[in-house]
Scaffold this active site. Sequence first.
Site, mmCIF file in Angstrom:
data_model
loop_
_atom_site.group_PDB
_atom_site.id
_atom_site.type_symbol
_atom_site.label_atom_id
_atom_site.label_comp_id
_atom_site.label_asym_id
_atom_site.label_seq_id
_atom_site.Cartn_x
_atom_site.Cartn_y
_atom_site.Cartn_z
ATOM 1 N N TYR A 109 2.832 3.733 2.530
ATOM 2 C CA TYR A 109 3.790 3.386 3.576
ATOM 3 C C TYR A 109 4.124 1.903 3.509
ATOM 4 O O TYR A 109 3.475 1.122 2.802
ATOM 5 C CB TYR A 109 3.245 3.759 4.955
ATOM 6 C CG TYR A 109 2.149 2.856 5.487
ATOM 7 C CD1 TYR A 109 2.412 1.912 6.473
ATOM 8 C CD2 TYR A 109 0.836 2.951 5.014
ATOM 9 C CE1 TYR A 109 1.414 1.089 6.974
ATOM 10 C CE2 TYR A 109 -0.161 2.141 5.503
ATOM 11 C CZ TYR A 109 0.125 1.214 6.493
ATOM 12 O OH TYR A 109 -0.872 0.388 6.975
ATOM 13 N N GLU A 123 -10.614 -9.102 5.213
ATOM 14 C CA GLU A 123 -9.402 -9.092 6.033
ATOM 15 C C GLU A 123 -9.708 -8.367 7.334
ATOM 16 O O GLU A 123 -10.868 -8.160 7.689
ATOM 17 C CB GLU A 123 -8.251 -8.419 5.289
ATOM 18 C CG GLU A 123 -8.543 -7.004 4.826
ATOM 19 C CD GLU A 123 -7.385 -6.371 4.066
ATOM 20 O OE1 GLU A 123 -6.284 -6.939 4.045
ATOM 21 O OE2 GLU A 123 -7.592 -5.276 3.514
ATOM 22 N N LYS A 167 -1.028 0.068 -0.198
ATOM 23 C CA LYS A 167 -0.764 0.320 1.221
ATOM 24 C C LYS A 167 -0.758 1.830 1.453
ATOM 25 O O LYS A 167 0.278 2.472 1.643
ATOM 26 C CB LYS A 167 0.550 -0.331 1.654
ATOM 27 C CG LYS A 167 0.653 -0.555 3.160
ATOM 28 C CD LYS A 167 1.789 -1.491 3.486
ATOM 29 C CE LYS A 167 1.978 -1.658 4.989
ATOM 30 N NZ LYS A 167 0.872 -2.370 5.635
ATOM 31 N N ARG A 175 6.461 -4.770 -2.636
ATOM 32 C CA ARG A 175 5.135 -4.198 -2.380
ATOM 33 C C ARG A 175 5.205 -2.673 -2.321
ATOM 34 O O ARG A 175 4.309 -1.981 -2.814
ATOM 35 C CB ARG A 175 4.557 -4.755 -1.076
ATOM 36 C CG ARG A 175 3.130 -4.274 -0.807
ATOM 37 C CD ARG A 175 2.496 -4.972 0.367
ATOM 38 N NE ARG A 175 3.175 -4.665 1.631
ATOM 39 C CZ ARG A 175 2.808 -5.172 2.812
ATOM 40 N NH1 ARG A 175 1.788 -6.015 2.889
ATOM 41 N NH2 ARG A 175 3.469 -4.847 3.910
ATOM 42 N N LEU A 234 -5.200 -6.143 1.306
ATOM 43 C CA LEU A 234 -3.787 -5.849 1.143
ATOM 44 C C LEU A 234 -3.042 -7.179 1.116
ATOM 45 O O LEU A 234 -3.233 -8.005 2.015
ATOM 46 C CB LEU A 234 -3.283 -4.998 2.307
ATOM 47 C CG LEU A 234 -1.811 -4.620 2.222
ATOM 48 C CD1 LEU A 234 -1.592 -3.558 1.151
ATOM 49 C CD2 LEU A 234 -1.298 -4.122 3.561
#
Length: 282
Positions: free
Chosen positions: A33, A177, A145, A52, A201
């Site tokens: 996504y 993260e 992602k 991306r 990411l």
Amino acid sequence: MPESVYLNGEWLAPEAAKVSVFDRGFLFADGIYEVVPVYHGHPFLLEDHLARLERSLAALEIANPGQAFWLDLIQQLLTRNHSQDALVYIQVTRGAEAKRSHLPQGPLQPTIFASVSAMPVHWDVPTPVKVTLLDDIRWLRCDIKSISLLGNIMLKQQAQACGALEPLLHRNGLVTEGASSNYFAVKDGAIYTAPTDHLILPGITRMWVLKLAKELAIPVHEQAFSVADLAQLDELFLTSSSREVQPIGQIDDIIIGQGGCGEITERLVHAFHASKRQLSAQ
């Protein structure tokens, strides 16, 4: 709720959008996504988001319909829903097949879904929030992602139970993260953030904030900072498409600085707002 969503070539009311129970996204979370912020009707850093998206599709070996398709889709989505300040959500799964099988049974037609939701836009310095330190239990390809977000959901639930906005995740003593954000530490006037490898990411907002920091002559080190150093940080903030630049005043019982927004974080907040105005006016 949006007036209209896109699903496999059709524009539909949200309640009319249906996918097959044999869709591999439904059965296996076999898909990716992307989320694109929109200010005043203009997608923000769209080329970077689409790049991306292309990388994620390539990693899963799912066919990419191409940039022209995505540009037209996003524009139609914003127009049909009269959207000005919004978040565009795009999801692509490998598609549906006749039976459930872990290994895809040959090439499939990808399932493409897109919707838009309203996004409140702020122009002030956000109030610092609390985060909580948690083990990073997710898989080892966080650079994709993926719609497989069970680990992220579990971590967000744990953070909420601790009265925190986000988890501050770590592996082997190093901060990676958040569940839906990137972290930045400030020490002695310099910024530190985890490098873009398979453990995080590569956030588009992260990339943009690093660019803004360099323009402001703030030293930047793409180097993971350690859990042991958290109590000695001068400032800490996170970034994401929806949160932009969010100051952090507390990690569990550790107060960062004096619990307020630090000088460098505030400079980056203002720089980010200025870039929103500039890019949305083009």
